[in-house]
Design a protein around this motif. Sequence first.
Motif, PDB file in Angstrom:
ATOM      1  N   GLU A  34      22.548  22.280  45.072  1.00 40.90           N
ATOM      2  CA  GLU A  34      21.583  23.380  45.136  1.00 40.90           C
ATOM      3  C   GLU A  34      20.624  23.200  43.969  1.00 40.90           C
ATOM      4  O   GLU A  34      21.040  23.212  42.812  1.00 40.90           O
ATOM      5  CB  GLU A  34      22.284  24.735  45.029  1.00 40.90           C
ATOM      6  N   GLY A  35      19.359  23.010  44.272  1.00 39.68           N
ATOM      7  CA  GLY A  35      18.370  22.794  43.234  1.00 39.68           C
ATOM      8  C   GLY A  35      17.868  24.093  42.632  1.00 39.68           C
ATOM      9  O   GLY A  35      17.657  25.078  43.344  1.00 39.68           O
ATOM     10  N   ILE A  36      17.687  24.079  41.329  1.00 39.52           N
ATOM     11  CA  ILE A  36      17.090  25.201  40.599  1.00 39.52           C
ATOM     12  C   ILE A  36      15.878  24.640  39.873  1.00 39.52           C
ATOM     13  O   ILE A  36      15.989  23.718  39.070  1.00 39.52           O
ATOM     14  CB  ILE A  36      18.065  25.817  39.582  1.00 39.52           C
ATOM     15  N   PHE A  37      14.716  25.197  40.161  1.00 40.73           N
ATOM     16  CA  PHE A  37      13.468  24.763  39.543  1.00 40.73           C
ATOM     17  C   PHE A  37      13.054  25.820  38.516  1.00 40.73           C
ATOM     18  O   PHE A  37      13.280  27.016  38.739  1.00 40.73           O
ATOM     19  CB  PHE A  37      12.395  24.607  40.628  1.00 40.73           C
ATOM     20  N   PRO A  38      12.480  25.431  37.387  1.00 36.78           N
ATOM     21  CA  PRO A  38      12.135  26.408  36.346  1.00 36.78           C
ATOM     22  C   PRO A  38      11.258  27.576  36.814  1.00 36.78           C
ATOM     23  O   PRO A  38      11.279  28.634  36.185  1.00 36.78           O
ATOM     24  CB  PRO A  38      11.403  25.565  35.304  1.00 36.78           C
ATOM     25  N   LEU A  39      10.532  27.403  37.905  1.00 35.17           N
ATOM     26  CA  LEU A  39       9.711  28.514  38.395  1.00 35.17           C
ATOM     27  C   LEU A  39      10.486  29.466  39.299  1.00 35.17           C
ATOM     28  O   LEU A  39       9.918  30.422  39.824  1.00 35.17           O
ATOM     29  CB  LEU A  39       8.474  27.968  39.134  1.00 35.17           C
ATOM     30  N   ASP A  40      11.794  29.239  39.462  1.00 30.30           N
ATOM     31  CA  ASP A  40      12.632  30.086  40.317  1.00 30.30           C
ATOM     32  C   ASP A  40      13.035  31.374  39.602  1.00 30.30           C
ATOM     33  O   ASP A  40      14.201  31.745  39.570  1.00 30.30           O
ATOM     34  CB  ASP A  40      13.899  29.341  40.739  1.00 30.30           C
ATOM     35  N   LYS A  41      12.092  32.031  39.028  1.00 30.39           N
ATOM     36  CA  LYS A  41      12.372  33.301  38.369  1.00 30.39           C
ATOM     37  C   LYS A  41      11.191  34.222  38.607  1.00 30.39           C
ATOM     38  O   LYS A  41      10.086  33.766  38.842  1.00 30.39           O
ATOM     39  CB  LYS A  41      12.633  33.103  36.872  1.00 30.39           C
ATOM     40  N   ASP A  42      11.472  35.491  38.566  1.00 25.57           N
ATOM     41  CA  ASP A  42      10.433  36.484  38.805  1.00 25.57           C
ATOM     42  C   ASP A  42      10.029  37.082  37.462  1.00 25.57           C
ATOM     43  O   ASP A  42      10.763  37.882  36.884  1.00 25.57           O
ATOM     44  CB  ASP A  42      10.970  37.566  39.747  1.00 25.57           C
ATOM     45  N   ILE A  43       8.909  36.637  36.949  1.00 27.19           N
ATOM     46  CA  ILE A  43       8.411  37.143  35.666  1.00 27.19           C
ATOM     47  C   ILE A  43       7.396  38.253  35.943  1.00 27.19           C
ATOM     48  O   ILE A  43       6.366  38.023  36.573  1.00 27.19           O
ATOM     49  CB  ILE A  43       7.750  36.016  34.841  1.00 27.19           C
TER      50      ILE A  43
END
Length: 166
Positions: A34-43
């Motif tokens: 499962e890939g997690i990319f640094p933009l996978d967050k809600d800022i």
Amino acid sequence: MQLKVYMAGFEVFQPDAVEIGLRMKQLCKEYGFEGIFPLDKDIKPQPDLLETAKAIFEGNVRLIEKADVIIANLNPFRGKEPDSGTVFECGLGYGLGKKLYGFLADDRTMAEKLLPETEAATGLYADGMRIENFGLPMNVMLSVPMTIVGGTLEDALKRAREDLRP
């Protein structure tokens, strides 16, 4: 259980970073991660730039904490060394006990890469300093705790799958 891979790197600065991240996450999926990319967050919008920077930092730390593995793009970024944020993320991953992988298009030793700008008589680099020469592709603080693969993200994913397959 599917292992989670945080993909550290300077891809986030590309104009099409969102699309790049989606492709990278798809590649992770193809290799069983499962890939997690640094933009996978809600800022959420913050009142000023410093607060925004803090929110980005804290969001990335949370993503790294969720990951089992860090795979880092260690290719040169705006110079001869990898992106400093990526290097920090690798250190954080190490401190949290994550498995660490990196990839480099040019995995020759640092001494080999820097040779054209090294003074033959003294062995000093153009900046007048010695070159760390342990036969490693990066500084020891990255090369020792990480498995560094010559090639691309896909090559690092292949290696991680080989190493981490139950």
